[in-house]
Scaffold this motif. Structure first.
Motif: not given
Ligand code: BES
Ligand code: ZN
Length: 923
Positions: A882-893
């Motif tokens: 759900r929170a994809r847009p707010w986890l942008k840039g840290i996907e790997e972690t």
């Protein structure tokens, strides 16, 4: 004629978007020199803004119709843009037909009216302005309180690595575009200005009263990410270097007395590196400066190294010895970069480890060299290896050297793998090459690529050559063949040793070690070249770390089993990987484990090298975690610990027990582990003299670290008199008439005492510490206090701390928000609150940190080890989608966090009952 456009354009607004969409700059143009001048307003009507001009000398490598460079968030005044062709003495203006931007890759593109031609030189001048931002990257502001004037003082600083120079001035912001820089800073005369180079001259500003222009000397060729400048009103401590380099250590006026240690240590390290590499530090000066607000830990800007206060400042009266060692190793790390990173830079971020792995490894080497009794070499090497083991046993880990395409991937590469796996494989290489070849290879590498860029193959070549010359490697071996298996592949091997006791030999095989036991090991056909050092119960030669043999890989990259011969009789153990020369795990057959357990529990346990004792514990506990061993065997190995008097084996046990405790402490059987620790700890607790302040009698850092570790566990697990005595210390402090000045708690015990007192104390104790926190002038003390505030069991206080963490107006600086969030999340009661808070406020948190995602990454760490039920896990998994847009840039972690959670849930399902029944046998 001047080229004019009669409007001021802000990037991203109203400009044509570009057709060039590759993540790397085009290669037609090379910048050679930048004249950069920046006028900064710190107060007055234009408070905290800057305007600048950059004049870039361009060399054309291929005919082209455009100039593409980086710029982000800058307002470029296009009416001031000038492009000139330089033809000997003649200059000719060239017009720009249009400009474009590409916001994805931060490009600013100038299309030229005529072709820029090969081998010609051009000069591009751009004028721009922006706010001195609050984001801790680019050109940013920081502040500190001046208690005497009761005012806030503002200063500025830059942080450009990896890709933020473009936020401060338009430039070719990739590491291989090295150029020389001529920086000029305009500012009110009451401030000092600093940059990479020494001041050349200073003169009054032509228009603004009381302002000056400070011009700095031209730099050596360097990458944009290493440029730095600052306007401040700091004080400095000078140090003397025999070779004439001016070395200064800067801090805010109130903290200048905390600079002594760094001012003494810095020059020693610099000199050590000069001798080690045989290459002089090329700049005439070096400044190191402690910033009140700082995004990461420290930054190696050439000649102007920046630090978080905790990593540079040290107070003789109130900092712990841990803090001192931290300063030493951070300074050593950043100064190592002056060669590994600044002089020779990676070609592209793919090989970031050539910077960070070397700086990490060399920091340990140099601190050890300067302070050989401290024991840092063993502690740090093993620590790096253990962290590598933990991270790199994930399926979602990444190789040391890897393709990088997005800015966010660059940031996520500053991770355990680049730093710690990087340093661990360098140590391995140092050990199998021997000192002579290692040093000779590095020296050639530095000399060959100075003021230029390199990739790992370049290093392999110089090392191979040195190894062949010295005879360290046979002619048919190359460093590349060996090392590529460590740097290009994810993961590391476990070597399985099956001895044939009748024939006196052993068969060795390898496979990738994965913590997720649901994944079949055979899924990965990886192979590593493993140098095989070993010793036996009768030899006991742990100091020989050079390979006696190798586990090899076929041409197709498949592993080849190996038989080693001439092993001892059936009643004697063998230990592979002396002093853990190689970052791999070793699993033995049952009989060999039994022999090892015998020596540890009833024999001369000290005859096994300290590092190997620690590694046996670490290995066997992780094998038990993954089901490769049973917990009973593992606990039998651990059972010798009451005899142990050294730090590392205890650390090995504690770090594994902590992970288990994170799970069991929220379950009905949590008491078992507590009882177990209560049984294990008393002998060593007495040996270190409990919580009594005996630090004055301990000679070395190692002894202090041991005592702190043991006492900390004792207070957590309610062992002996730890808690009541801690509470006493705290009470004494609370009753001091002037607690901000006088603190009777022994410095090295403060973090334990505070945490214990807050955990078992009243709301008033919390308020007392919070007040001290707000008033303290010492950064490391503040961190200890903040961590301890998170030890409370009062839900409302924990919740208050979470709010304070992300409130831009609170007394907790943005740079410390991760510390306070994590302090809450590490707490068994705070965990649920922190997790809920994170999930409900992820948007707010994201915006709070934007654009520095690296800080947000750290919030995930405590969450990753404490989700224990499938339902909790699914909830988090849903949240992530759900929170994809707010986890942008840290996907790997985020993916790694999910894997860690899955592994924890798995442990509880598979091992919880087994662990409980095994541990009962040891109570
Ligand atoms: N080059 C880094 C600073 C850095 C880190 C810049 C991440 C951009 C992103 C510096 O040398 C470094 O490694 N700093 C460490 C601390 C160090 C002492 C291990 C850090 O900031 O975590
Ligand atoms: Zn570094």
């Amino acid at each position: 004629m001047k080229w004019l456009i009669f409007f001021v354009a802000s990037l991203g607004l109203g400009l044509a978007s570009s057709s060039y969409d590759h993540y790397r700059l085009p290669t037609a143009i090379r910048p050679q020199k930048y004249h950069l001048s920046i006028l900064t307003h710190l107060d007055g009507p234009k408070a905290l803004t800057f305007s600048g001009t950059v004049k870039i000398l361009l060399e054309i490598l291929e005919n082209t119709n455009n100039i593409t460079l980086h710029s982000k968030g800058l307002t470029i005044d296009e009416s001031q843009t000038i492009l000139t062709e330089l033809n000997g003495e003649e200059k000719q203006d060239i017009c720009v037909s249009s400009t474009e931007v590409n916001p994805t890759h931060d490009y600013y593109i100038l299309n030229t009216c005529q072709e820029l031609v090969l081998e010609n030189y051009y000069e591009l001048t751009l004028s721009f302005s922006a706010e001195v931002n609050r984001k801790l990257v680019g050109y940013y502001r920081s502040s500190y309180p001046d208690p005497e004037a009761n005012e806030t003082r503002w200063i500025t600083m830059t942080q450009f690595e990896p890709a933020s120079a473009r936020l401060a001035f338009p430039c070719f912001d990739e590491p291989s575009y090295k150029a020389s820089f001529l920086v000029t800073l305009g500012h009110h005369q009451k401030y000092t200005s600093l940059s990479n180079m020494p001041v050349k001259e200073s003169q009054p500003h032509e228009l603004i009263l009381n302002y000056v222009w400070t011009e700095f000397q031209e730099s050596v060729p360097m990458s944009t990410y290493l440029v730095a400048y600052s306007i401040n009103d700091f004080y400095y401590k000078p140090s003397i270097l025999p070779n004439g380099v001016h070395f200064r250590t800067w801090a805010r006026p109130n903290a200048i007395d905390q600079c002594d240690y760094a001012a003494e240590f810095g020059p020693k390290v610099l000199q050590y590196y000069e001798e080690l590499f045989g290459i002089r530090f090329p700049l005439p000066k070096i400044d190191q400066i402690a910033m009140p607000d700082f995004e990461s830990g420290a930054m190696e800007n050439w000649g102007l190294v920046t630090y978080r206060e905790t990593n540079l400042l040290y107070s003789n009266s109130s900092s712990s010895l841990d803090a001192k060692e931290l300063v030493a190793s951070v300074v050593a790390h950043e100064l190592a970069h002056q060669w590994f990173g600044n002089l020779v830079t990676m070609k592209w971020w793919t090989d970031l480890w050539l910077n960070e792995g070397f700086a990490t490894y060399l920091a340990t080497m140099s601190v050890h060299h300067i302070n050989p009794e401290g024991g840092i070499k063993e502690r740090q090497s093993v620590g790096d290896i253990w962290e590598t083991f933990r991270q790199d046993s994930l399926e979602t880990s990444n190789p040391i050297s890897r393709p990088i395409q997005m800015a966010s991937q660059i940031v996520q590469s500053f991770n355990v793998i680049s730093y710690k796996k990087g340093s661990s494989v360098i140590r391995m290489m140092h050990l199998f090459l021997g000192d002579e070849a290692f040093r000779a290879g590095l020296k050639t590498y530095l000399e060959m690529f100075e003021y230029s860029n390199a990739e790992q193959d370049n290093l392999w070549e110089t090392l191979t050559q040195a190894a062949h010359e010295s005879g360290a490697l046979p002619r048919n071996f190359s460093v590349k063949t060996i090392m590529d298996t460590w740097t290009l592949q994810t993961g590391y091997p476990v070597v399985n040793v099956i001895r044939n006791y009748a024939e006196g030999n052993a068969e060795l095989t390898q496979e990738r070690y994965l913590r997720n036991s649901e994944v079949p090991r055979s899924k990965y056909k990886s192979c590593w070249w493993v140098p095989l050092s070993y010793t036996t119960q009768s030899e006991l030669d742990f100091n020989n770390m050079s390979p006696r043999d190798w586990l090899e890989c076929s041409k197709e990259g498949l592993s080849q089993p190996k038989k080693i011969e001439n092993l001892p009789r059936a009643d004697q153990w063998v230990i592979l990987n002396t002093q853990v020369a190689t970052p791999c795990k070793i699993n033995y057959d049952a009989q060999n484990w039994k022999l090892l357990i015998n020596t540890l529990t009833t024999g001369r346990y000290e005859s096994i090298h300290l590092i190997n004792r620690a590694q046996l514990i670490n290995d066997v506990l992780s094998f038990a975690w993954t089901g490769d061993q049973d917990y009973e065997t593992a606990l039998k190995v651990v059972a010798y610990l009451p005899r142990e008097r050294e730090l590392l084996p205890w650390k090995a046990a504690f770090s594994n027990i902590r992970l288990i405790n994170r799970i069991v402490r929220r379950t009905a059987q949590g008491g078992l582990l507590k009882r177990y620790i209560k049984k294990l700890l008393p002998p060593i607790y007495h040996y270190v003299n409990g919580i009594n302040d005996t630090f004055a009698y301990i000679q070395h850092q190692d002894g202090i670290a041991l005592k702190i570790s043991i006492v900390s566990m004792a207070c957590q697990y309610q062992v002996e008199d730890c808690i009541p005595r801690a509470l006493n210390y705290f009470r004494e402090w609370r009753t001091e008439p002037n607690p901000d000045k006088n603190n009777p708690v022994p410095v090295n015990l403060r973090s334990i005492v505070y945490c214990t007192a807050i955990r078992h104390g009243l709301d008033e104790d919390w308020e007392f510490l919070w007040t001290r926190y707000k008033r303290s002038n010492e950064a490391d003390e503040k961190v200890d206090m903040l961590n301890s505030l998170g030890c409370t069991r009062a839900v409302w206080l924990l919740r208050r701390m979470l709010d304070l963490s992300f409130d831009p107006k609170s007394a907790i600086r943005r740079q410390d928000s991760m510390t306070s969030f994590n302090a809450v999340a590490d707490n068994e009661i705070g965990f649920q609150l922190a997790k809920q808070y994170f999930m409900h406020n992820v948007e707010l948190i994201y915006k709070f940190y934007q654009p520095t995602v690296r800080s947000m990454l750290r919030l995930l760490t405590p969450l990753s080890t404490q989700i224990i039920d499938p339902k909790e896990f699914r909830e988090f998994e849903d949240f992530v989608s759900r929170a994809r847009p707010w986890l942008k840039g840290i996907e790997e972690t985020v993916q790694q966090t999910l894997e860690k959670m899955r592994i924890t849930v798995q442990w509880k399902e598979r091992n919880y009952a087994k662990f409980n029944s095994a541990i009962r046998k040891f109570l």
